[in-house]
Design a protein around this motif. Structure first.
Motif, PDB file in Angstrom:
ATOM      1  N   GLY A 245       8.642 -20.083  -4.435  1.00 37.56           N
ATOM      2  CA  GLY A 245       9.404 -20.821  -5.431  1.00 37.56           C
ATOM      3  C   GLY A 245       9.306 -22.314  -5.235  1.00 37.56           C
ATOM      4  O   GLY A 245       9.185 -23.080  -6.200  1.00 37.56           O
ATOM      5  N   LEU A 246       9.346 -22.764  -3.980  1.00 37.30           N
ATOM      6  CA  LEU A 246       9.227 -24.187  -3.688  1.00 37.30           C
ATOM      7  C   LEU A 246       7.845 -24.712  -4.067  1.00 37.30           C
ATOM      8  O   LEU A 246       7.725 -25.781  -4.689  1.00 37.30           O
ATOM      9  N   ASP A 247       6.801 -23.977  -3.702  1.00 40.44           N
ATOM     10  CA  ASP A 247       5.445 -24.395  -4.034  1.00 40.44           C
ATOM     11  C   ASP A 247       5.257 -24.494  -5.545  1.00 40.44           C
ATOM     12  O   ASP A 247       4.652 -25.447  -6.052  1.00 40.44           O
ATOM     13  N   ALA A 248       5.806 -23.529  -6.281  1.00 35.14           N
ATOM     14  CA  ALA A 248       5.690 -23.549  -7.737  1.00 35.14           C
ATOM     15  C   ALA A 248       6.452 -24.721  -8.329  1.00 35.14           C
ATOM     16  O   ALA A 248       5.967 -25.398  -9.254  1.00 35.14           O
ATOM     17  N   LEU A 249       7.646 -24.999  -7.819  1.00 34.50           N
ATOM     18  CA  LEU A 249       8.444 -26.110  -8.334  1.00 34.50           C
ATOM     19  C   LEU A 249       7.734 -27.435  -8.115  1.00 34.50           C
ATOM     20  O   LEU A 249       7.709 -28.298  -9.005  1.00 34.50           O
ATOM     21  N   SER A 359      -1.659 -14.768 -18.760  1.00 29.06           N
ATOM     22  CA  SER A 359      -2.162 -16.119 -19.021  1.00 29.06           C
ATOM     23  C   SER A 359      -2.701 -16.772 -17.753  1.00 29.06           C
ATOM     24  O   SER A 359      -3.534 -17.684 -17.829  1.00 29.06           O
ATOM     25  N   CYS A 360      -2.223 -16.324 -16.573  1.00 33.53           N
ATOM     26  CA  CYS A 360      -2.705 -16.851 -15.292  1.00 33.53           C
ATOM     27  C   CYS A 360      -3.778 -15.974 -14.668  1.00 33.53           C
ATOM     28  O   CYS A 360      -4.217 -16.236 -13.535  1.00 33.53           O
ATOM     29  N   PHE A 414       0.168 -16.546  -3.201  1.00 35.06           N
ATOM     30  CA  PHE A 414      -0.534 -17.576  -3.967  1.00 35.06           C
ATOM     31  C   PHE A 414      -0.535 -17.238  -5.460  1.00 35.06           C
ATOM     32  O   PHE A 414      -0.270 -18.106  -6.301  1.00 35.06           O
ATOM     33  N   ASN A 415      -0.798 -15.976  -5.784  1.00 35.06           N
ATOM     34  CA  ASN A 415      -0.837 -15.576  -7.192  1.00 35.06           C
ATOM     35  C   ASN A 415       0.527 -15.696  -7.855  1.00 35.06           C
ATOM     36  O   ASN A 415       0.642 -16.153  -8.998  1.00 35.06           O
ATOM     37  N   LEU A 416       1.579 -15.291  -7.149  1.00 36.48           N
ATOM     38  CA  LEU A 416       2.912 -15.400  -7.740  1.00 36.48           C
ATOM     39  C   LEU A 416       3.305 -16.862  -7.919  1.00 36.48           C
ATOM     40  O   LEU A 416       3.953 -17.221  -8.907  1.00 36.48           O
ATOM     41  N   SER A 417       2.900 -17.720  -7.009  1.00 37.88           N
ATOM     42  CA  SER A 417       3.198 -19.144  -7.165  1.00 37.88           C
ATOM     43  C   SER A 417       2.545 -19.703  -8.433  1.00 37.88           C
ATOM     44  O   SER A 417       3.147 -20.514  -9.151  1.00 37.88           O
ATOM     45  N   LYS A 418       1.318 -19.269  -8.720  1.00 41.99           N
ATOM     46  CA  LYS A 418       0.655 -19.698  -9.960  1.00 41.99           C
ATOM     47  C   LYS A 418       1.470 -19.288 -11.188  1.00 41.99           C
ATOM     48  O   LYS A 418       1.652 -20.071 -12.125  1.00 41.99           O
ATOM     49  N   VAL A 419       1.952 -18.052 -11.174  1.00 41.24           N
ATOM     50  CA  VAL A 419       2.714 -17.547 -12.318  1.00 41.24           C
ATOM     51  C   VAL A 419       4.025 -18.311 -12.468  1.00 41.24           C
ATOM     52  O   VAL A 419       4.405 -18.710 -13.584  1.00 41.24           O
TER      53      VAL A 419
END
Length: 435
Positions: A245-249, A359-360, A414-419
């Motif tokens: 969550g932090l990486d995505a934010l 989409s990702c 990594f994949n979930l962070s992209k989403v």
């Protein structure tokens, strides 16, 4: 966003530096500060600016980070991700000293639903928060991390328990006191803490008053498997989701109103001032909105994604899963469903997530517990009920959940962070047209 290898390297470093919720929140604070987020004080008046980023911490163990979008929040709502900072562990009791057979041991309490057998014969470090009185009579607090093997819980030899491989159970009161050292003289644990703090540079300790300390496995996180298909680490549930969550934010831009909330005490029910069943998130969102009407409109335009680990189908125990719902490691994030609302997923929120994954170019999986088994839960239903926001429960599939060392796929984080980064940048999470 980094590549997969760099992501996993940073993830392992984050987990190794976060033996307790206090340390995890401090690690997140440092990364947010470096990314330009400003700290907020709940006791002060807030002057929030569009396009700016902020965070606040409560109790040192829960954190809310958010970006203020460019349009009024009541018009577009918040894109929220929730996770939890705590993991099952062994916590030191308030009066822990045990002197038996020439050994000095510490009594512990089991925090959460820990899988206890793997705790035996491990090199255990000790970390947490210590509150003390300084030389000037002031109450102070500091974090401590004794990142070396200071304790161990030895197994009873099989020669003295011939049925160990058939029926060894664990009595937490009798079997789990941790061996620290040999001594014929009584020891004062608080005095030992004061000595350790002095060695770590905290030299003004007049008396240790209290503490919240947990034992943890000193073995660092590692990439494992012939082809490094897996990540093995302590506290993957749920520091993995906190880091994702932090990486995505930090990856997403600041055009939308985005929130990351990482709460303590999920493993024991979330009912606390800093848990998901407490008022922390709602109070923050209400202050951002500014008025009751704006708050109500913003919530109606918002969505929460609750990220917590999912049960991957274990090759040795595949009968523990529903035949059509056995998530595989490295096969994409898992949508968690339960008709009895142990998960807050509904068809609208899961459909939006499926479109995001497509989409990702990220595969997606589903989990439903067997119909003859009880289902666990997450912060998802608690948050949905507390603030009335539509919610989705998802997670990365793992093995050995609640063990002292858990296992996840090396591609999934990594994949979930992209989403989630894509989700944070959505213009709307509300379908205005109904077919």
């Amino acid at each position: 966003m980094s590549n997969v290898k760099q992501f996993n390297k940073n993830l392992c470093a984050f987990i190794d530096a976060s033996p307790t919720p206090f340390h995890a929140v401090e690690e997140m604070r440092v990364r947010l500060q470096q990314a330009g987020f400003s700290a907020l004080d709940e006791r002060a008046d807030w002057q929030l600016e569009p396009g700016k980023s902020y965070y606040l911490i409560r109790n040192g163990s829960s954190i809310v980070a958010f970006r203020c979008g460019k349009t009024p929040v009541h018009e577009c709502g918040w894109r929220m991700v929730g996770a939890h900072t705590d993991s099952p562990n062994l916590k030191v009791k308030p009066a822990p000293e045990l002197h038996r057979q020439g050994y000095f041991q510490l009594g512990v309490e089991v925090y959460g639903g820990a899988l206890l057998n793997p705790w035996f014969d491990r090199d255990l470090g000790l970390a947490g928060r210590v509150n003390y009185e300084n030389a000037s009579g002031q109450l102070c607090s500091t974090l401590i991390n004794i990142n070396r093997p200071v304790g161990i819980i030895p197994s009873l030899a099989i020669h003295l328990d011939r049925e160990a491989n058939n029926s060894r159970s664990v009595n937490p009161q009798r079997d789990l006191p941790v061996v620290l050292l040999q001594s014929t003289e009584p020891k004062d644990f608080r005095a030992l803490l004061a000595e350790t703090l002095a060695q770590q540079g905290v030299s003004d300790v007049a008396a240790v008053l209290d503490y919240e300390l947990s034992f943890y496995d000193c073995q660092p996180a590692a990439m494992v498997g012939w082809n490094e298909d897996f990540i093995a680490a302590a506290r993957l549930d749920n520091l993995l989701s906190c880091y994702i969550g932090l990486d995505a934010l930090l990856t997403a831009d600041n055009s939308e109103h985005t929130v990351l909330v990482c709460s303590d005490h999920e493993e024991v029910g979330s009912q606390s001032a800093v848990g998901a069943q407490g008022p922390m998130l709602e109070s923050v969102l209400r202050r951002i909105a500014g008025s009751e009407t704006a708050w109500q409109r913003a919530i109606a335009n918002s969505m929460m994604i609750s990220a917590d680990n999912a049960h991957g189908i274990h090759p040795n125990f595949s009968d523990k899963h529903d035949g059509n719902h056995g998530p595989l490691l490295n096969a994409g994030p898992v949508i968690k469903n339960n008709v009895n609302q142990r998960y807050a997923t509904n068809s609208e929120t899961s459909s939006l997530f499926r479109r995001l994954c497509a989409s990702c170019d990220v595969p997606v999986q589903s989990f439903v517990v067997r119909s003859d088994m009880a289902c666990g839960s997450t912060i998802g239903p608690l948050t949905a009920a507390a603030i009335g926001v539509k919610t989705l429960d998802i997670g990365v599939p793992t093995f050995a959940m609640h063990s002292i060392r858990e296992l996840a796929g090396s591609q999934d984080g990594f994949n979930l962070s992209k989403v989630l980064a894509g989700y944070y940048q959505l213009k709307s999470v509300v379908d205005s047209d109904r077919c």
